[in-house]
Design a protein around this motif. Sequence first.
Motif, PDB file in Angstrom:
ATOM      1  N   THR A 235      -8.070   0.327   7.467  1.00 53.25           N
ATOM      2  CA  THR A 235      -9.018  -0.528   8.172  1.00 53.25           C
ATOM      3  C   THR A 235      -8.268  -1.659   8.881  1.00 53.25           C
ATOM      4  N   ASP A 236      -9.011  -2.422   9.668  1.00 49.75           N
ATOM      5  CA  ASP A 236      -8.399  -3.549  10.379  1.00 49.75           C
ATOM      6  C   ASP A 236      -7.907  -4.632   9.421  1.00 49.75           C
ATOM      7  N   ALA A 237      -8.451  -4.619   8.200  1.00 47.48           N
ATOM      8  CA  ALA A 237      -8.055  -5.627   7.216  1.00 47.48           C
ATOM      9  C   ALA A 237      -6.817  -5.230   6.420  1.00 47.48           C
ATOM     10  N   ASP A 238      -6.278  -4.046   6.691  1.00 46.51           N
ATOM     11  CA  ASP A 238      -5.086  -3.571   5.983  1.00 46.51           C
ATOM     12  C   ASP A 238      -3.928  -4.530   6.235  1.00 46.51           C
ATOM     13  N   LYS A 239      -3.335  -5.033   5.161  1.00 43.68           N
ATOM     14  CA  LYS A 239      -2.238  -5.994   5.289  1.00 43.68           C
ATOM     15  C   LYS A 239      -0.872  -5.318   5.348  1.00 43.68           C
ATOM     16  N   ASP A 240      -0.843  -3.987   5.310  1.00 38.35           N
ATOM     17  CA  ASP A 240       0.414  -3.239   5.441  1.00 38.35           C
ATOM     18  C   ASP A 240       1.462  -3.688   4.434  1.00 38.35           C
ATOM     19  N   LEU A 241       1.075  -3.772   3.189  1.00 37.15           N
ATOM     20  CA  LEU A 241       2.025  -4.131   2.143  1.00 37.15           C
ATOM     21  C   LEU A 241       2.667  -2.898   1.518  1.00 37.15           C
ATOM     22  N   LEU A 242       1.859  -1.876   1.259  1.00 38.03           N
ATOM     23  CA  LEU A 242       2.366  -0.649   0.656  1.00 38.03           C
ATOM     24  C   LEU A 242       2.476   0.477   1.674  1.00 38.03           C
ATOM     25  N   THR A 243       1.559   0.528   2.619  1.00 41.31           N
ATOM     26  CA  THR A 243       1.648   1.491   3.717  1.00 41.31           C
ATOM     27  C   THR A 243       1.989   0.712   4.976  1.00 41.31           C
ATOM     28  N   VAL A 244       3.102   1.057   5.601  1.00 41.72           N
ATOM     29  CA  VAL A 244       3.643   0.243   6.693  1.00 41.72           C
ATOM     30  C   VAL A 244       3.827   1.090   7.948  1.00 41.72           C
ATOM     31  N   PRO A 245       3.797   0.476   9.124  1.00 41.43           N
ATOM     32  CA  PRO A 245       3.954   1.233  10.371  1.00 41.43           C
ATOM     33  C   PRO A 245       5.321   1.884  10.522  1.00 41.43           C
ATOM     34  N   ASN A 246       6.380   1.192  10.097  1.00 38.10           N
ATOM     35  CA  ASN A 246       7.737   1.696  10.247  1.00 38.10           C
ATOM     36  C   ASN A 246       8.416   1.815   8.894  1.00 38.10           C
ATOM     37  N   GLN A 247       9.171   2.895   8.717  1.00 40.06           N
ATOM     38  CA  GLN A 247       9.802   3.162   7.437  1.00 40.06           C
ATOM     39  C   GLN A 247      10.753   2.046   7.002  1.00 40.06           C
ATOM     40  N   LEU A 248      11.452   1.437   7.943  1.00 41.37           N
ATOM     41  CA  LEU A 248      12.385   0.366   7.589  1.00 41.37           C
ATOM     42  C   LEU A 248      11.683  -0.786   6.890  1.00 41.37           C
ATOM     43  N   ASP A 249      10.400  -0.987   7.215  1.00 39.62           N
ATOM     44  CA  ASP A 249       9.649  -2.053   6.563  1.00 39.62           C
ATOM     45  C   ASP A 249       9.603  -1.850   5.055  1.00 39.62           C
ATOM     46  N   CYS A 250       9.627  -0.585   4.610  1.00 40.80           N
ATOM     47  CA  CYS A 250       9.612  -0.323   3.169  1.00 40.80           C
ATOM     48  C   CYS A 250      10.876  -0.851   2.493  1.00 40.80           C
ATOM     49  N   LEU A 251      12.018  -0.679   3.129  1.00 42.59           N
ATOM     50  CA  LEU A 251      13.256  -1.174   2.536  1.00 42.59           C
ATOM     51  C   LEU A 251      13.249  -2.700   2.452  1.00 42.59           C
ATOM     52  N   VAL A 252      12.717  -3.351   3.479  1.00 41.05           N
ATOM     53  CA  VAL A 252      12.608  -4.804   3.448  1.00 41.05           C
ATOM     54  C   VAL A 252      11.683  -5.230   2.311  1.00 41.05           C
ATOM     55  N   ARG A 253      10.562  -4.525   2.144  1.00 40.16           N
ATOM     56  CA  ARG A 253       9.638  -4.829   1.039  1.00 40.16           C
ATOM     57  C   ARG A 253      10.359  -4.668  -0.307  1.00 40.16           C
ATOM     58  N   LEU A 254      11.153  -3.616  -0.431  1.00 42.59           N
ATOM     59  CA  LEU A 254      11.869  -3.366  -1.682  1.00 42.59           C
ATOM     60  C   LEU A 254      12.872  -4.480  -1.967  1.00 42.59           C
ATOM     61  N   GLN A 255      13.591  -4.895  -0.940  1.00 41.64           N
ATOM     62  CA  GLN A 255      14.578  -5.955  -1.106  1.00 41.64           C
ATOM     63  C   GLN A 255      13.934  -7.295  -1.438  1.00 41.64           C
ATOM     64  N   MET A 256      12.711  -7.487  -0.970  1.00 41.72           N
ATOM     65  CA  MET A 256      12.013  -8.738  -1.237  1.00 41.72           C
ATOM     66  C   MET A 256      11.259  -8.724  -2.565  1.00 41.72           C
ATOM     67  N   GLY A 257      11.306  -7.608  -3.257  1.00 46.39           N
ATOM     68  CA  GLY A 257      10.641  -7.501  -4.543  1.00 46.39           C
ATOM     69  C   GLY A 257       9.147  -7.279  -4.447  1.00 46.39           C
ATOM     70  N   GLU A 258       8.642  -6.916  -3.282  1.00 53.78           N
ATOM     71  CA  GLU A 258       7.206  -6.708  -3.104  1.00 53.78           C
ATOM     72  C   GLU A 258       6.761  -5.312  -3.508  1.00 53.78           C
ATOM     73  N   VAL A 259       7.704  -4.354  -3.574  1.00 54.78           N
ATOM     74  CA  VAL A 259       7.414  -3.006  -4.064  1.00 54.78           C
ATOM     75  C   VAL A 259       8.537  -2.607  -5.019  1.00 54.78           C
ATOM     76  N   ASP A 260       8.266  -1.565  -5.805  1.00 52.69           N
ATOM     77  CA  ASP A 260       9.241  -1.115  -6.804  1.00 52.69           C
ATOM     78  C   ASP A 260      10.025   0.110  -6.345  1.00 52.69           C
ATOM     79  N   ALA A 261       9.483   0.852  -5.397  1.00 46.08           N
ATOM     80  CA  ALA A 261      10.142   2.082  -4.958  1.00 46.08           C
ATOM     81  C   ALA A 261       9.616   2.487  -3.592  1.00 46.08           C
TER      82      ALA A 261
END
Length: 349
Positions: A235-261
Motif C-alpha cells: 500500500t501507499d503506507a508501506d514504509k519499505d523496511l522489510l520489503t524494499v525497492p532495491n536489493q542493496l537496500d537490504c544490505l544497508v538495513r542489515l548493517q544498520m541492525g534493522e533486519v536480521d537476514a
Amino acid sequence: MTGKDEPRTGPAGPLRRLRGWGGVTAMAVACALTAALTLLPLSHSGAAFGEGVSGPGAARAVQARADDCTDPDASLPPSVSGGATIDRIKARGKLIAGVDQNSFQWGYRNPESGDLEGFDIDLVRAIAKDILGDPDDVIFRAIPTNQRIAALENDKVDVVVRTMTINCARLDQVSFSTAYFQAGQQVLAPKDSTITGYNSSLARKRVCTAEGSTAYEALEKQSFGSVFKDKDDGTDADKDLLTVPNQLDCLVRLQMGEVDAIVTDNALAAGQAAQDPAVELKGDKPFTTEYYGVATKKGADDLVARVNQVLVDYRAGGKNSPWMRSYRNWLQDGLPGITAPPVPKYRSN
C-alpha cells in the motif's frame, strides 16, 4: 550522519561499521547523486522512449503462458533476422537497457571512474554491438527490482538485463531469452548470527527481500516463522523496511541492525558479502535453482531471437568465450567453480 568508522546505535544494538570501498551506504548515495547525470530516469519521456518496443507488425511470442507453462527456460530459436523491434532500435541508433546500478559485480557504478560495470553490463554491450555495431550505443536506465516488468510494458526500455529470473508467472507479462546464468535463493546474515540457512533458525527473525523478487515469493510459500512483510505491505503506507525497492537496500538495513537476514539470489548475495566481510551466505547451497534471462516486451519475438543469437556467440569459445572472460573478471572470486554458462533450451513450436 555519522562517519563510516564511527559506531552507531539502532533498535537492534550497535550497528556494524560500513565496509568495502567507501561503504555500501556511501555507494548507494553516490549512485543516487550521479544517476541523473549519466542515466536517464525512468520517468523521462521523449520520442525515443515513447516509441513502442513492439507493435502491430511484431509477431506474438510463442513462449509458454503461466497456465500451460512446463519449461519456462525454453526460448525462441536464435536468429539474425530483423523485425519491427530491431528496426526501431536501429532507427533510434541506441539500445535502451534497463539495468541495476548498485548490485556489486553485476551492474554497479564504479565509485572511482563513475562508469557502469559488471557482468550484466558486459552482456548489454554485447547486444548493442551485435545490433548497432558499437558496444557504446546504449542508453542505460537504472530501474528498481519492482519496476522491471513495468519498464518493458510501458516502452521505457527495449531490454531488461538485471539478474531477472525466468519463471512461468513472468511469461504472462514479458518474453525472455535463453538463460545466461544459473543462480538460486540463499540466506545472507552476519557471520556471528544463529541463523544457519533457509530453515527453522529463521523463526521470529526479521528478513529483508526486494519487492517483486522471487525471494519474496519463496517466503510467502515457506517463511519458517520469520517476519518478512511490512505492516502496510503493498500500500501507499508501506514504509519499505522489510520489503524494499532495491536489493542493496537490504544490505544497508542489515548493517544498520534493522533486519536480521536477507533472502536473495546467491549470485547477488556473493557480491554483497564481498562488500561486507561481516556477513556470509548461510546454508551449504541455494534452496532453489533459477535462471537469469534477458527480458523484452511481450511479443518482441525478433528481439528475443536476436538476443538468443548474441548469447550463442557469447557462450562460444570454451574457457576463452566472452561469457567466461566476463565471469572471471566479475564473479569468480565470489562464485568460484563455474566452468561453463547454462546450456540453452529452445522451443519447437
